[in-house]
Design a protein around this motif. Structure first.
Motif, PDB file in Angstrom:
ATOM      1  N   LEU A 285       0.829  -1.206   0.000  1.00  0.00           N
ATOM      2  CA  LEU A 285       0.000   0.000   0.000  1.00  0.00           C
ATOM      3  C   LEU A 285       0.864   1.257   0.000  1.00  0.00           C
ATOM      4  N   THR A 286       1.963   1.244   0.753  1.00  0.00           N
ATOM      5  CA  THR A 286       2.863   2.398   0.791  1.00  0.00           C
ATOM      6  C   THR A 286       3.488   2.657  -0.577  1.00  0.00           C
ATOM      7  N   ALA A 287       3.927   1.594  -1.230  1.00  0.00           N
ATOM      8  CA  ALA A 287       4.502   1.755  -2.576  1.00  0.00           C
ATOM      9  C   ALA A 287       3.454   2.244  -3.573  1.00  0.00           C
ATOM     10  N   LYS A 288       2.225   1.780  -3.412  1.00  0.00           N
ATOM     11  CA  LYS A 288       1.152   2.197  -4.314  1.00  0.00           C
ATOM     12  C   LYS A 288       0.860   3.683  -4.181  1.00  0.00           C
ATOM     13  N   LEU A 289       1.014   4.242  -2.992  1.00  0.00           N
ATOM     14  CA  LEU A 289       0.766   5.667  -2.749  1.00  0.00           C
ATOM     15  C   LEU A 289       2.012   6.517  -2.936  1.00  0.00           C
ATOM     16  N   ASN A 290       3.060   5.933  -3.533  1.00  0.00           N
ATOM     17  CA  ASN A 290       4.326   6.638  -3.783  1.00  0.00           C
ATOM     18  C   ASN A 290       5.009   7.045  -2.477  1.00  0.00           C
ATOM     19  N   GLY A 291       4.870   6.172  -1.456  1.00  0.00           N
ATOM     20  CA  GLY A 291       5.537   6.398  -0.190  1.00  0.00           C
ATOM     21  C   GLY A 291       6.764   5.527  -0.037  1.00  0.00           C
ATOM     22  N   MET A 292       7.251   5.429   1.174  1.00  0.00           N
ATOM     23  CA  MET A 292       8.474   4.667   1.418  1.00  0.00           C
ATOM     24  C   MET A 292       8.444   4.128   2.849  1.00  0.00           C
ATOM     25  N   VAL A 293       8.858   2.873   3.001  1.00  0.00           N
ATOM     26  CA  VAL A 293       8.993   2.254   4.315  1.00  0.00           C
ATOM     27  C   VAL A 293      10.402   2.549   4.831  1.00  0.00           C
ATOM     28  N   THR A 294      10.496   3.248   5.953  1.00  0.00           N
ATOM     29  CA  THR A 294      11.796   3.610   6.510  1.00  0.00           C
ATOM     30  C   THR A 294      12.235   2.702   7.650  1.00  0.00           C
ATOM     31  N   HIS A 295      11.307   1.953   8.226  1.00  0.00           N
ATOM     32  CA  HIS A 295      11.661   1.041   9.322  1.00  0.00           C
ATOM     33  C   HIS A 295      10.634  -0.076   9.372  1.00  0.00           C
ATOM     34  N   HIS A 296      11.144  -1.313   9.505  1.00  0.00           N
ATOM     35  CA  HIS A 296      10.258  -2.489   9.606  1.00  0.00           C
ATOM     36  C   HIS A 296      10.960  -3.520  10.481  1.00  0.00           C
ATOM     37  N   GLU A 297      10.346  -3.827  11.608  1.00  0.00           N
ATOM     38  CA  GLU A 297      10.921  -4.796  12.550  1.00  0.00           C
ATOM     39  C   GLU A 297       9.827  -5.739  13.019  1.00  0.00           C
ATOM     40  N   MET A 298      10.114  -7.042  12.939  1.00  0.00           N
ATOM     41  CA  MET A 298       9.157  -8.056  13.372  1.00  0.00           C
ATOM     42  C   MET A 298       9.887  -9.061  14.252  1.00  0.00           C
ATOM     43  N   GLY A 299       9.234  -9.494  15.330  1.00  0.00           N
ATOM     44  CA  GLY A 299       9.858 -10.440  16.253  1.00  0.00           C
ATOM     45  C   GLY A 299       8.829 -11.300  16.942  1.00  0.00           C
ATOM     46  N   SER A 300       9.275 -12.466  17.407  1.00  0.00           N
ATOM     47  CA  SER A 300       8.422 -13.418  18.126  1.00  0.00           C
ATOM     48  C   SER A 300       9.082 -13.765  19.450  1.00  0.00           C
ATOM     49  N   THR A 301       8.262 -13.916  20.470  1.00  0.00           N
ATOM     50  CA  THR A 301       8.739 -14.228  21.811  1.00  0.00           C
ATOM     51  C   THR A 301       7.977 -15.435  22.336  1.00  0.00           C
ATOM     52  N   VAL A 302       8.718 -16.468  22.785  1.00  0.00           N
ATOM     53  CA  VAL A 302       8.095 -17.666  23.347  1.00  0.00           C
ATOM     54  C   VAL A 302       7.687 -17.361  24.784  1.00  0.00           C
ATOM     55  N   GLU A 303       6.399 -17.493  25.066  1.00  0.00           N
ATOM     56  CA  GLU A 303       5.894 -17.225  26.410  1.00  0.00           C
ATOM     57  C   GLU A 303       5.879 -18.483  27.274  1.00  0.00           C
ATOM     58  N   ARG A 304       5.454 -19.598  26.699  1.00  0.00           N
ATOM     59  CA  ARG A 304       5.409 -20.860  27.441  1.00  0.00           C
ATOM     60  C   ARG A 304       5.835 -21.990  26.510  1.00  0.00           C
ATOM     61  N   SER A 305       6.408 -23.051  27.111  1.00  0.00           N
ATOM     62  CA  SER A 305       6.847 -24.212  26.344  1.00  0.00           C
ATOM     63  C   SER A 305       6.758 -25.446  27.228  1.00  0.00           C
ATOM     64  N   GLN A 306       6.322 -26.571  26.640  1.00  0.00           N
ATOM     65  CA  GLN A 306       6.191 -27.829  27.369  1.00  0.00           C
ATOM     66  C   GLN A 306       6.561 -28.982  26.449  1.00  0.00           C
ATOM     67  N   ASP A 307       7.310 -29.972  27.010  1.00  0.00           N
ATOM     68  CA  ASP A 307       7.731 -31.155  26.259  1.00  0.00           C
ATOM     69  C   ASP A 307       6.877 -32.354  26.674  1.00  0.00           C
ATOM     70  N   VAL A 308       6.299 -33.031  25.689  1.00  0.00           N
ATOM     71  CA  VAL A 308       5.495 -34.241  25.911  1.00  0.00           C
ATOM     72  C   VAL A 308       6.287 -35.421  25.361  1.00  0.00           C
ATOM     73  N   ARG A 309       6.579 -36.406  26.218  1.00  0.00           N
ATOM     74  CA  ARG A 309       7.413 -37.537  25.812  1.00  0.00           C
ATOM     75  C   ARG A 309       6.627 -38.472  24.913  1.00  0.00           C
ATOM     76  N   LEU A 310       7.202 -38.761  23.753  1.00  0.00           N
ATOM     77  CA  LEU A 310       6.597 -39.706  22.817  1.00  0.00           C
ATOM     78  C   LEU A 310       7.273 -41.063  22.880  1.00  0.00           C
ATOM     79  N   SER A 311       8.578 -41.082  23.018  1.00  0.00           N
ATOM     80  CA  SER A 311       9.349 -42.315  23.138  1.00  0.00           C
ATOM     81  C   SER A 311      10.631 -41.973  23.885  1.00  0.00           C
ATOM     82  N   ASP A 312      11.532 -42.996  23.989  1.00  0.00           N
ATOM     83  CA  ASP A 312      12.781 -42.740  24.707  1.00  0.00           C
ATOM     84  C   ASP A 312      13.664 -41.713  24.025  1.00  0.00           C
ATOM     85  N   ASP A 313      13.562 -41.605  22.714  1.00  0.00           N
ATOM     86  CA  ASP A 313      14.469 -40.724  21.987  1.00  0.00           C
ATOM     87  C   ASP A 313      13.765 -39.549  21.305  1.00  0.00           C
TER      88      ASP A 313
END
Length: 289
Positions: A76-104
């Motif tokens: 949309l910015t390019a379509k309006l003859n604009g410019m993106v000057t900054h773009h930052e995206m990140g993911s943060t793990v809040e919770r995690s749990q391991d479920v055992r399926l086998s020995d390995d």
């Protein structure tokens, strides 16, 4: 009488201050006074024909998919003859749990949130359309804000100062004003460049509005099957472990026999001492040892 004396003293002080202020240069041609008056009158006639309005905006909203929304905003910015000057995206793990399926192997279940920040420049006349289009990309808008700052007086002041300095440099070149200190000439020219840059910055801020965007999505659940990183679970089956234990026992027995074989002389000496003691006790039972 006292009032007249006070006015005379103030006039002399003002004259001395003006003389000291003009000490950096000297007037060669008396016609400069007329030129200066004309320059001031022409500078006063200089006005900003249109207001210099600087628009800025910011928005925070929730979306279904952060990555897709970021791509849509870039298009949309390019379509309006604009410019993106900054773009930052990140993911943060809040919770995690391991479920055992086998020995390995285990099933790791993670809950993480994803956010993104973007800063774009769009033409000011298209700012409202851009904000409306972006707000429709989200599930709901958390906050939306737009500010307008009038830079007309700042722009006019910069233009008038630049014009006055330009006229002074022109008069210095023609010999109407002689500046004694060369560093003052260099400072004057550098100040003119700064004035031009500031004017261009205001023009750019007027023509292109800066928009700060912050968006996020609901927590995402991700499942993945990975190798078990606990070394204690990697054990052999019982039958293999039993055979290995028997093998280890036979090995220890053979090592013990070899150790006793190495000590045969001590064992033989001990047996001989024990036999001699028994024989001596049998022959002389009345004696106490």
């Amino acid at each position: 009488m006292k009032t007249k004396i006070f006015i005379a003293i103030m006039a002399l002080a003002l004259f001395a201050a003006c003389k000291g202020r003009n000490g950096a240069y000297e007037v060669v041609n008396n016609s400069i006074n007329a030129d200066t008056t004309g320059a001031q009158s022409s500078a006063a006639d200089t006005v900003v024909t249109e207001p210099k309005l600087v628009k800025t905006a910011n928005m925070s909203f929730k979306v279904k998919n952060v990555q897709q929304t970021g791509d849509s905003i870039s298009h949309l910015t390019a379509k309006l003859n604009g410019m993106v000057t900054h773009h930052e995206m990140g993911s943060t793990v809040e919770r995690s749990q391991d479920v055992r399926l086998s020995d390995d192997s285990v099933m790791r279940v993670s809950a993480f949130n994803t956010t993104a920040d973007m800063t774009v420049k769009v033409p000011s006349e298209k700012l409202e359309d851009f904000m409306s289009s972006v707000s429709h990309m989200g599930i709901y808008v958390t906050s939306r804000k737009m500010d307008i700052e009038d830079k007309s007086l700042d722009y006019l002041a910069a233009k008038l100062k630049l014009k006055n300095r330009s006229e002074m440099v022109a008069q210095q070149k023609t010999g109407k004003i002689k500046i004694k200190d060369p560093a003052a000439v260099l400072w004057l020219k550098d100040n003119m460049i700064d004035g031009q840059i500031n004017s261009q910055k205001i023009d750019q801020a007027v023509n292109y509005s800066v928009v700060s965007l912050s968006f996020y999505q609901s927590n995402t659940i991700y499942k993945e099957r990975i190798a078990n990183d606990d070394p204690s679970v990697y054990k052999m089956p019982f039958d293999n472990r039993l055979l290995m234990a028997l093998s280890n026992g036979w090995f220890l027995f053979t090592e013990l026999m070899l150790g006793l074989a190495n000590l045969w002389m001590l064992i033989l000496l001990g047996v001989g001492v024990w036999v001699a003691f028994k024989t001596f006790k049998r022959k002389y039972p009345a004696l106490k040892v």
